[in-house]
Write an enzyme that holds these catalytic residues in place. Structure first.
Site, PDB file in Angstrom:
ATOM      1  N   ASN A   1     -46.784 -11.087  48.834  1.00 14.26           N
ATOM      2  CA  ASN A   1     -45.594 -10.542  49.505  1.00 14.26           C
ATOM      3  C   ASN A   1     -45.176  -9.211  48.882  1.00 14.26           C
ATOM      4  O   ASN A   1     -45.120  -9.087  47.652  1.00 14.26           O
ATOM      5  CB  ASN A   1     -44.456 -11.571  49.328  1.00 14.26           C
ATOM      6  CG  ASN A   1     -43.257 -11.316  50.210  1.00 14.26           C
ATOM      7  OD1 ASN A   1     -43.405 -11.111  51.419  1.00 14.26           O
ATOM      8  ND2 ASN A   1     -42.062 -11.337  49.631  1.00 14.26           N
TER       9      ASN A   1
ATOM     10  N   GLU B   1     -38.846 -10.532  55.090  1.00 10.85           N
ATOM     11  CA  GLU B   1     -37.497 -10.222  54.597  1.00 10.85           C
ATOM     12  C   GLU B   1     -36.881  -9.120  55.458  1.00 10.85           C
ATOM     13  O   GLU B   1     -36.389  -8.109  54.948  1.00 10.85           O
ATOM     14  CB  GLU B   1     -37.550  -9.772  53.127  1.00 10.85           C
ATOM     15  CG  GLU B   1     -38.261 -10.759  52.222  1.00 10.85           C
ATOM     16  CD  GLU B   1     -38.197 -10.407  50.739  1.00 10.85           C
ATOM     17  OE1 GLU B   1     -37.441  -9.494  50.350  1.00 10.85           O
ATOM     18  OE2 GLU B   1     -38.921 -11.060  49.972  1.00 10.85           O
TER      19      GLU B   1
ATOM     20  N   ASP C   1     -34.715  -6.637  57.345  1.00 12.62           N
ATOM     21  CA  ASP C   1     -33.377  -6.090  57.593  1.00 12.62           C
ATOM     22  C   ASP C   1     -33.537  -4.594  57.822  1.00 12.62           C
ATOM     23  O   ASP C   1     -34.570  -4.022  57.483  1.00 12.62           O
ATOM     24  CB  ASP C   1     -32.362  -6.428  56.477  1.00 12.62           C
ATOM     25  CG  ASP C   1     -32.758  -5.986  55.081  1.00 12.62           C
ATOM     26  OD1 ASP C   1     -33.751  -5.247  54.923  1.00 12.62           O
ATOM     27  OD2 ASP C   1     -32.067  -6.375  54.120  1.00 12.62           O
TER      28      ASP C   1
ATOM     29  N   GLU D   1     -44.475  -8.392  45.054  1.00 11.23           N
ATOM     30  CA  GLU D   1     -44.308  -6.983  44.636  1.00 11.23           C
ATOM     31  C   GLU D   1     -45.185  -6.577  43.452  1.00 11.23           C
ATOM     32  O   GLU D   1     -44.720  -5.919  42.525  1.00 11.23           O
ATOM     33  CB  GLU D   1     -42.832  -6.715  44.310  1.00 11.23           C
ATOM     34  CG  GLU D   1     -41.920  -7.045  45.480  1.00 11.23           C
ATOM     35  CD  GLU D   1     -40.437  -6.790  45.192  1.00 11.23           C
ATOM     36  OE1 GLU D   1     -40.088  -6.470  44.049  1.00 11.23           O
ATOM     37  OE2 GLU D   1     -39.627  -6.924  46.129  1.00 11.23           O
TER      38      GLU D   1
ATOM     39  N   HIS E   1     -37.987  -4.440  54.522  1.00  9.04           N
ATOM     40  CA  HIS E   1     -36.646  -3.886  54.278  1.00  9.04           C
ATOM     41  C   HIS E   1     -36.665  -2.466  54.814  1.00  9.04           C
ATOM     42  O   HIS E   1     -37.060  -1.531  54.123  1.00  9.04           O
ATOM     43  CB  HIS E   1     -36.315  -3.922  52.786  1.00  9.04           C
ATOM     44  CG  HIS E   1     -36.155  -5.316  52.270  1.00  9.04           C
ATOM     45  ND1 HIS E   1     -35.142  -6.142  52.717  1.00  9.04           N
ATOM     46  CD2 HIS E   1     -36.873  -6.045  51.393  1.00  9.04           C
ATOM     47  CE1 HIS E   1     -35.253  -7.312  52.110  1.00  9.04           C
ATOM     48  NE2 HIS E   1     -36.295  -7.285  51.303  1.00  9.04           N
TER      49      HIS E   1
HETATM   50  C1  XIL Z   1     -32.595 -10.265  46.450  1.00 11.68           C
HETATM   51  C2  XIL Z   1     -31.451 -11.200  46.810  1.00 11.68           C
HETATM   52  O1  XIL Z   1     -31.163 -11.054  48.190  1.00 11.68           O
HETATM   53  C3  XIL Z   1     -30.232 -10.883  45.977  1.00 11.68           C
HETATM   54  O2  XIL Z   1     -29.220 -11.862  46.189  1.00 11.68           O
HETATM   55  C4  XIL Z   1     -30.582 -10.857  44.489  1.00 11.68           C
HETATM   56  O3  XIL Z   1     -29.475 -10.442  43.735  1.00 11.68           O
HETATM   57  C5  XIL Z   1     -31.751  -9.913  44.248  1.00 11.68           C
HETATM   58  O4  XIL Z   1     -32.845 -10.299  45.062  1.00 11.68           O
HETATM   59  N1  XIL Z   1     -37.262  -8.496  47.623  1.00 11.68           N
HETATM   60  C6  XIL Z   1     -37.364  -9.834  47.388  1.00 11.68           C
HETATM   61  C7  XIL Z   1     -36.127 -10.661  47.355  1.00 11.68           C
HETATM   62  O5  XIL Z   1     -38.477 -10.360  47.353  1.00 11.68           O
HETATM   63  O6  XIL Z   1     -36.256 -11.741  46.482  1.00 11.68           O
HETATM   64  C8  XIL Z   1     -34.912  -9.862  46.985  1.00 11.68           C
HETATM   65  O7  XIL Z   1     -33.763 -10.687  47.138  1.00 11.68           O
HETATM   66  C9  XIL Z   1     -34.827  -8.635  47.858  1.00 11.68           C
HETATM   67  C10 XIL Z   1     -36.032  -7.766  47.674  1.00 11.68           C
END
Ligand code: XIL
Length: 558
Positions: free
Chosen positions: A204, A273, A275, A155, A245
């Protein structure tokens, strides 16, 4: 009645949706990793709670690669300088390996879940560089041979890069950036390559379906790889991770465009990641479950099309109850670990789409018409500091999060008269930081207006964006929207209040009229970078350039 019949025909998909619906025991019948064996790896996350057997069965049945949800983040591996704590991460890695799963590492450098000693609190450039290199090398060496790939940097690009051509200006004002400068990007990749030349190194990020953010990432990776074409036999950055996401408004065509763009760089791409938020308050209607299934199916169709270039597709959460966004039910398995339509959508995309397309189109049509609605109440406050004037107007919650972090949130109340809209916003849980030069990265409130509720995908002359930070500094898009605008703020500890007078620019307001409206809260981190965005209706993240997703405000008299 018709709907009931349709829903019952879908019984195998809607576990519990029909009285007679019997759950499918997916563990015995179909496996996601087998379905995709010829395409790419299938991954999910693990944390301590996933080590018990039922959850672990789901991991091993459907997946062949695992990412630690939190255990490898800098805060957990080196919370105190020089004291590395690998126990929790090692337990996840060793169990995964013993059950035949591969492991992906996440993450070496990030602006969240990282200790301040590394790069804040007045740390010099020299010390920060040494902290970054030591952390990256020690961690990568520790897992060498056990971890196949790394999210080296997470990020690093901001959400609305001002000029995608010049990626350095698009870098997030993160603690690492502030302490070191733009070259921290190369420094951390080089350290990782040196520590384990075999591991694949990834950049990422999220919201990479947004073309301007994707363009900045593209230009960054291109530039760095052109300048570092041979670091231990190959370009420095091996891959780009699209976090994925997503939500109900995600357009798979935008995901495909960015995939194509990244592939053209000759790097590997992974979905890291995945969802899809599709529900509220931890609940999903049966319609939402199917609509979510369609998003999964359409996304997996895109992934299949480019499978040659995709390393893995990793989901961020085994089931809704353990998801970091459990309120929006974003995963493929429900709270009792039963597969949802999302699972079947991913498993057999064509079958799912064929069986559900007509139904889905009907739902989407309905959703389009169903932008959230709220009432604005007729009245003119005696002044913007007279906050009690708004008490008759209903509260509009601003609590749908668009970014990874769930920070500042609040509520708006709206009054109107013939010439202006008067908006009061109360914000909670704010850091009160305005250090960032980008106004949208400061603790601030934004109001989006579409006076004719035309829902065009671009700004017309009746559309405008107003932003006020907690210190009552206002910015406008377009700048002509400043005319006649007034604002007032008041701050107390972690809460602040903003009131805004927004003159109508193209209409004379009338009772019964409707206008497009949204309210957003930008949350800054203590380091002065936007870490969170909460909004009322428009989940697209694009309200600043596309008002089609705004909610609707009805002008009422009481
Ligand atoms: C999130 C986890 O799922 C949570 O448990 C934690 O509290 C915060 O981080 N992008 C990322 C991940 O790269 O590491 C994050 O994970 C979600 C967003």
């Amino acid at each position: 009645m018709l709907k009931k019949v349709i829903l019952c025909l879908l019984a195998p998909l809607l576990i519990g949706g029909c009285a007679s619906g019997k759950g499918v025991d997916v563990q015995k019948t179909q496996s996601l990793k087998e379905a995709y064996a010829d395409y790419f790896l299938i991954g999910n996350i693990a944390s301590g709670v996933d080590m018990d057997d039922l959850r672990y069965d789901i991991l091993t049945t459907h997946h062949n690669i695992v990412t630690a949800e939190n255990a490898m983040k800098p805060q957990y591996l080196q919370g105190t300088k020089g004291v590395f704590t690998f126990g929790d991460a090692d337990a996840i890695v060793d169990k995964a390996l013993s059950r035949g799963l591969k492991v992906h590492g996440h993450t070496l450098a990030w602006h969240q879940q990282s200790p301040a000693w590394m790069n804040s609190e007045g740390v010099s450039r020299e010390t920060a560089v040494s902290n970054l290199i030591t952390h990256a090398k020690t961690v990568v060496e520790h897992f060498k041979g056990r971890v196949v790939s790394w999210d080296v940097l997470n990020e690093a690009i901001s959400d609305n890069p001002p000029n995608s051509e010049d990626w350095r200006t698009g870098l997030r004002q993160s603690p690492w950036f502030k302490a070191i400068g733009a070259d921290y990007v190369e420094i951390v990749f080089k350290a990782a390559r040196e520590a384990d030349p075999k591991a694949k190194l990834y950049y990422n990020d999220y919201n990479l379906d947004n073309p301007s953010k994707a363009a900045a990432v593209y230009n960054m990776v291109k530039d760095i790889n052109e300048r570092n074409p041979d670091v231990d036999g190959r370009p420095l950055i091996d891959g780009i991770g699209m976090q994925g996401h997503y939500n109900s408004r995600t357009n798979p065509a935008n995901v495909e465009n960015s995939l194509q763009r990244f592939i053209s760089l000759g790097v590997e791409v992974s979905i890291t990641e995945l969802d899809v938020q599709y529900g509220e308050a931890g609940k999903q209607t049966d319609e939402q479950k199917i609509a979510q299934g369609l998003v999964y199916a359409e996304l997996f169709n895109v992934f299949k099309k480019y499978a040659e270039y995709i390393g893995r597709v990793t989901m961020w959460g085994i089931d809704d109850s353990s998801s970091w966004r459990k309120q929006a039910c974003p995963t493929m398995f429900n709270d009792t670990l039963r597969p949802k339509p999302a699972f079947f959508g991913a498993l057999d995309t064509d079958k799912f789409i064929a069986e559900n397309k007509a139904f889905i189109e009907e739902i989407r049509e309905k959703e389009k018409k169903e932008a959230k609605q709220a009432d604005a109440v007729y009245g003119t406050p005696s002044g913007l500091a007279d906050v009690s004037a708004w008490s008759q107007a209903p509260a509009i919650p601003i609590d749908n999060y668009l970014m990874a972090w769930q920070g500042a949130y609040g509520a708006a109340r709206v009054l109107w008269d013939e010439s202006s809209l008067y908006v009061l916003v109360n914000v909670n849980n704010a850091e009160m930081n305005k250090a960032n030069l980008n106004a949208y990265e400061q603790d601030s409130v934004e109001i989006f207006i579409d006076e004719n509720n035309g829902k065009t995908p671009y700004y017309e002359k009746d559309d405008a964006q107003y932003r006020v930070n907690f210190d009552n500094e206002a910015t406008f898009n377009p700048s002509s929207a400043a005319e006649g605008f007034e604002s007032w703020t008041s701050v107390s500890e972690r809460s602040y209040t903003v009131s805004l007078k927004i003159p109508f620019r193209t209409i004379t307001a009338k009772e019964g009229g409707v206008i497009g409206f949204d309210a957003q809260i930008n949350g800054a981190s203590a380091q002065g970078a936007r870490q969170s965005v909460a909004i009322w209706n428009d989940l697209s993240g694009g309200s600043y350039q596309d008002p089609s997703g705004l909610g609707v405000l009805k002008l009422t008299k009481r």
